[in-house]
Design a protein around this motif. Structure first.
Motif, PDB file in Angstrom:
ATOM      1  N   UNK A 110       0.762  -1.205  -0.128  1.00 17.81           N
ATOM      2  CA  UNK A 110      -0.064  -0.125  -0.117  1.00 17.81           C
ATOM      3  C   UNK A 110       0.684   1.311   0.023  1.00 17.81           C
ATOM      4  N   UNK A 111       2.044   1.251   0.477  1.00 21.15           N
ATOM      5  CA  UNK A 111       2.892   2.341   0.624  1.00 21.15           C
ATOM      6  C   UNK A 111       4.321   2.356  -0.082  1.00 21.15           C
ATOM      7  N   UNK A 112       4.273   1.484  -1.571  1.00 20.22           N
ATOM      8  CA  UNK A 112       5.483   1.154  -2.021  1.00 20.22           C
ATOM      9  C   UNK A 112       5.055   1.157  -3.289  1.00 20.22           C
ATOM     10  N   UNK A 113       5.270   2.359  -4.104  1.00 22.67           N
ATOM     11  CA  UNK A 113       4.954   2.485  -5.467  1.00 22.67           C
ATOM     12  C   UNK A 113       6.423   2.571  -6.256  1.00 22.67           C
ATOM     13  N   UNK A 114       6.349   2.407  -7.673  1.00 24.64           N
ATOM     14  CA  UNK A 114       7.706   2.289  -8.183  1.00 24.64           C
ATOM     15  C   UNK A 114       8.903   3.056  -7.924  1.00 24.64           C
ATOM     16  N   UNK A 115       8.330   4.217  -8.049  1.00 22.94           N
ATOM     17  CA  UNK A 115       9.301   5.325  -7.659  1.00 22.94           C
ATOM     18  C   UNK A 115      10.211   5.550  -6.297  1.00 22.94           C
ATOM     19  N   UNK A 116       9.514   4.807  -5.207  1.00 21.43           N
ATOM     20  CA  UNK A 116       9.871   4.579  -3.975  1.00 21.43           C
ATOM     21  C   UNK A 116      10.733   3.351  -3.859  1.00 21.43           C
ATOM     22  N   UNK A 117      10.251   2.301  -4.589  1.00 19.89           N
ATOM     23  CA  UNK A 117      11.229   1.213  -4.701  1.00 19.89           C
ATOM     24  C   UNK A 117      12.695   1.493  -5.710  1.00 19.89           C
ATOM     25  N   UNK A 118      12.409   2.209  -6.523  1.00 20.41           N
ATOM     26  CA  UNK A 118      13.553   2.755  -7.252  1.00 20.41           C
ATOM     27  C   UNK A 118      14.397   3.393  -6.593  1.00 20.41           C
ATOM     28  N   UNK A 149      -4.889  -7.565  -4.153  1.00 12.79           N
ATOM     29  CA  UNK A 149      -4.174  -8.752  -4.687  1.00 12.79           C
ATOM     30  C   UNK A 149      -3.416  -7.891  -5.979  1.00 12.79           C
ATOM     31  N   UNK A 150      -4.192  -7.112  -6.735  1.00 11.51           N
ATOM     32  CA  UNK A 150      -3.217  -6.453  -7.724  1.00 11.51           C
ATOM     33  C   UNK A 150      -2.428  -5.608  -7.249  1.00 11.51           C
ATOM     34  N   UNK A 151      -2.467  -4.901  -6.405  1.00 15.61           N
ATOM     35  CA  UNK A 151      -1.670  -3.962  -5.804  1.00 15.61           C
ATOM     36  C   UNK A 151      -0.119  -4.831  -5.209  1.00 15.61           C
ATOM     37  N   UNK A 152      -0.323  -5.888  -4.550  1.00 13.94           N
ATOM     38  CA  UNK A 152       0.562  -6.740  -4.137  1.00 13.94           C
ATOM     39  C   UNK A 152       1.499  -7.114  -5.389  1.00 13.94           C
ATOM     40  N   UNK A 153       0.721  -7.704  -6.394  1.00 11.39           N
ATOM     41  CA  UNK A 153       1.376  -8.323  -7.515  1.00 11.39           C
ATOM     42  C   UNK A 153       2.129  -7.365  -8.453  1.00 11.39           C
ATOM     43  N   UNK A 154       1.629  -6.097  -8.270  1.00 10.86           N
ATOM     44  CA  UNK A 154       2.439  -5.056  -8.931  1.00 10.86           C
ATOM     45  C   UNK A 154       3.475  -4.499  -8.166  1.00 10.86           C
ATOM     46  N   UNK A 155       3.497  -4.650  -6.756  1.00 10.24           N
ATOM     47  CA  UNK A 155       4.615  -4.122  -6.208  1.00 10.24           C
ATOM     48  C   UNK A 155       5.850  -5.188  -6.247  1.00 10.24           C
ATOM     49  N   UNK A 156       5.606  -6.703  -6.591  1.00  9.15           N
ATOM     50  CA  UNK A 156       6.624  -7.396  -7.022  1.00  9.15           C
ATOM     51  C   UNK A 156       7.228  -7.166  -8.280  1.00  9.15           C
ATOM     52  N   UNK A 157       6.333  -6.933  -9.232  1.00 13.37           N
ATOM     53  CA  UNK A 157       6.811  -6.567 -10.517  1.00 13.37           C
ATOM     54  C   UNK A 157       7.586  -5.349 -10.654  1.00 13.37           C
ATOM     55  N   UNK A 158       7.196  -4.362  -9.877  1.00 12.16           N
ATOM     56  CA  UNK A 158       7.885  -2.893  -9.793  1.00 12.16           C
ATOM     57  C   UNK A 158       9.390  -3.173  -8.959  1.00 12.16           C
ATOM     58  N   UNK A 159       9.290  -4.043  -8.025  1.00 12.14           N
ATOM     59  CA  UNK A 159      10.429  -4.309  -7.379  1.00 12.14           C
ATOM     60  C   UNK A 159      11.619  -4.824  -8.332  1.00 12.14           C
ATOM     61  N   UNK A 160      10.947  -5.909  -9.175  1.00 12.91           N
ATOM     62  CA  UNK A 160      11.991  -6.385 -10.184  1.00 12.91           C
ATOM     63  C   UNK A 160      12.533  -5.436 -11.294  1.00 12.91           C
ATOM     64  N   UNK A 161      11.619  -4.540 -11.468  1.00 15.88           N
ATOM     65  CA  UNK A 161      11.702  -3.364 -12.511  1.00 15.88           C
ATOM     66  C   UNK A 161      12.753  -2.374 -12.016  1.00 15.88           C
ATOM     67  N   UNK A 162      12.635  -2.427 -10.648  1.00 14.87           N
ATOM     68  CA  UNK A 162      13.531  -1.165  -9.949  1.00 14.87           C
ATOM     69  C   UNK A 162      15.081  -1.946  -9.783  1.00 14.87           C
ATOM     70  N   UNK A 163      15.019  -3.167  -9.944  1.00 17.46           N
ATOM     71  CA  UNK A 163      16.430  -3.704 -10.033  1.00 17.46           C
ATOM     72  C   UNK A 163      16.744  -4.708  -8.773  1.00 17.46           C
ATOM     73  N   UNK A 164      15.757  -5.076  -7.919  1.00 23.07           N
ATOM     74  CA  UNK A 164      15.881  -5.729  -7.193  1.00 23.07           C
ATOM     75  C   UNK A 164      15.821  -7.220  -7.673  1.00 23.07           C
TER      76      UNK A 164
END
Length: 391
Positions: A110-118, A149-164
């Motif tokens: 809920x508190x981790x969008x792509x920009x924050x993860x990057x 559920x969609x937010x959780x899935x997108x957080x994982x995808x965004x973490x991978x996109x951010x380089x984790x």
């Protein structure tokens, strides 16, 4: 030689129904700034404290930094980065681009969008732990989670996109309304999304939480046999995908085990900073009060001392530490490492605990595997009986 650091961020946007950990909703952005400054000041004070530095017992593993909570991702990423930079500056810990340090941050979808993860990845964090808990909308609602559920899935995808590349997810099993099929489906979905580590926890009912009032006698709502089926079904799915069940609640692909949590299971010492955190240095367990306001206030004083914000809860004798090691080691797949025990304590574990080991073997709860005593499948289901032998 490894040093370990835990930093507690005691803030959450919303308190989950089952959670007993210390956290509160932050009153303002200024509170977050003041808290960050207080943590950094404590890090600096600790690094100058002779007793905390000279008596700290490093271990054989790599350095680790773990920022947990609460919800660390409530904080601006630059604050979290400043904290690990303070650890690096004051304790000589490597947080370079390719560090020999495991640096973990917990996030809530809920508190981790792509920009924050990057920003977190660019700032030095190389491991992320995502509080998924479930991918079933009904279960998430029961737990009181803010994300879907969609937010959780997108957080994982965004973490991978951010380089984790080292991504852990949490799942909770045994929740009222949860099904075996749903748990296995969630597990396979997370595997397919590319998580490298999964922590699975059976729901526990803690006094003082809303769940204690609603589900005090949990097994009236969740069949105990079903909960065990969920546990074994989840672990079987992970094993089929190449994950190693390296600890009673944790599984990972080879090489992606949590080094920081491993320090706890080996009985290693670790520093702790922040309100509500607990540490272990010089055979002493110490704790900070569950009150971030008091913590900030005390740390703002120019003459503050560590004793003003920490209290000693327990002093461990050598026997205490040996028994604790035995208990915690049986949480892990490897079990009791006798060579490690000998190096750590200069004692023979097989002789010291001959009676306890024999009793547990006769009950079928432990077995000798490759020169190590480890819990059997039956032992994992009755782990508390193993632990009680060493209390």
């Amino acid at each position: 030689m490894g040093k370990h650091f835990y930093i507690h961020i005691p803030f959450c946007i919303n308190k989950c129904q089952y959670c007993s950990f210390y956290s509160e909703r932050p009153e303002s952005d200024e509170v977050l700034l003041n808290y960050k400054n207080a943590v950094i000041k404590e890090i600096e004070l600790t690094s100058r404290d002779k007793d905390m530095i000279e008596t700290y017992a490093s271990d054989e593993d790599m350095d680790t930094i773990y920022i947990g909570g609460g919800t660390p991702s409530v904080m601006p990423p630059e604050f979290l980065i400043e904290i690990i930079e303070a650890v690096s500056l004051n304790f000589g810990v490597d947080i370079s681009k390719n560090p020999k340090t495991e640096i973990t941050v917990e996030v809530n979808p809920f508190t981790a969008d792509f920009n924050k993860l990057q920003a977190l990845r660019d700032g030095g964090f190389n491991r992320i732990s995502i509080g998924v808990q479930s991918l079933d909308e009904g279960v998430l609602k029961t737990l009181g989670r803010l994300h879907d559920s969609n937010t959780a899935v997108n957080t994982i995808l965004n973490a991978k996109k951010a380089g984790f590349t080292n991504i852990s997810a949490d799942l909770i099993i045994g929740v009222p309304g949860e099904t075996l099929e749903g748990v296995i489906k969630d597990t396979k979905t997370l595997i397919n999304l590319g998580v490298t580590h999964l922590s699975s926890y059976s729901l526990s009912i803690e006094e003082g939480t809303p769940f204690f009032t609603k589900y005090k006698n949990l097994y009236e709502f969740v069949d105990e046999d079903l909960e065990r089926q969920m546990y074994h079904g989840l672990r079987s799915s992970l094993s089929e995908a190449g994950f190693i069940d390296y600890e009673i609640s944790n599984s990972s692909l080879p090489g992606f085990e949590s080094r920081h949590n491993g320090c706890y299971w080996k009985g290693s010492e670790y520093y702790a900073f922040g309100a509500g955190s607990h540490g272990y240095v010089n055979s002493k367990r110490f704790a900070h009060d569950d009150n971030y306001r008091s913590y900030i206030d005390k740390m703002s004083k120019p003459d503050v001392l560590l004793k003003d914000i920490c209290k000693i809860e327990e002093c461990l004798s050598t026997e205490d530490k040996m028994r604790e090691y035995m208990m915690l080691a049986f949480r892990t797949k490897k079990g009791v490492d006798f060579d490690f025990f000998s190096r750590k304590f200069n004692e023979n574990a097989q002789k010291l605990f001959e009676s306890e080991l024999k009793t547990l073997q006769e009950k079928g709860l432990i077995a000798c595997v490759d020169g190590h005593f480890a819990a059997t499948q039956k032992g994992l289901d009755f782990a508390n009986i193993i632990f009680e032998e060493f209390v």
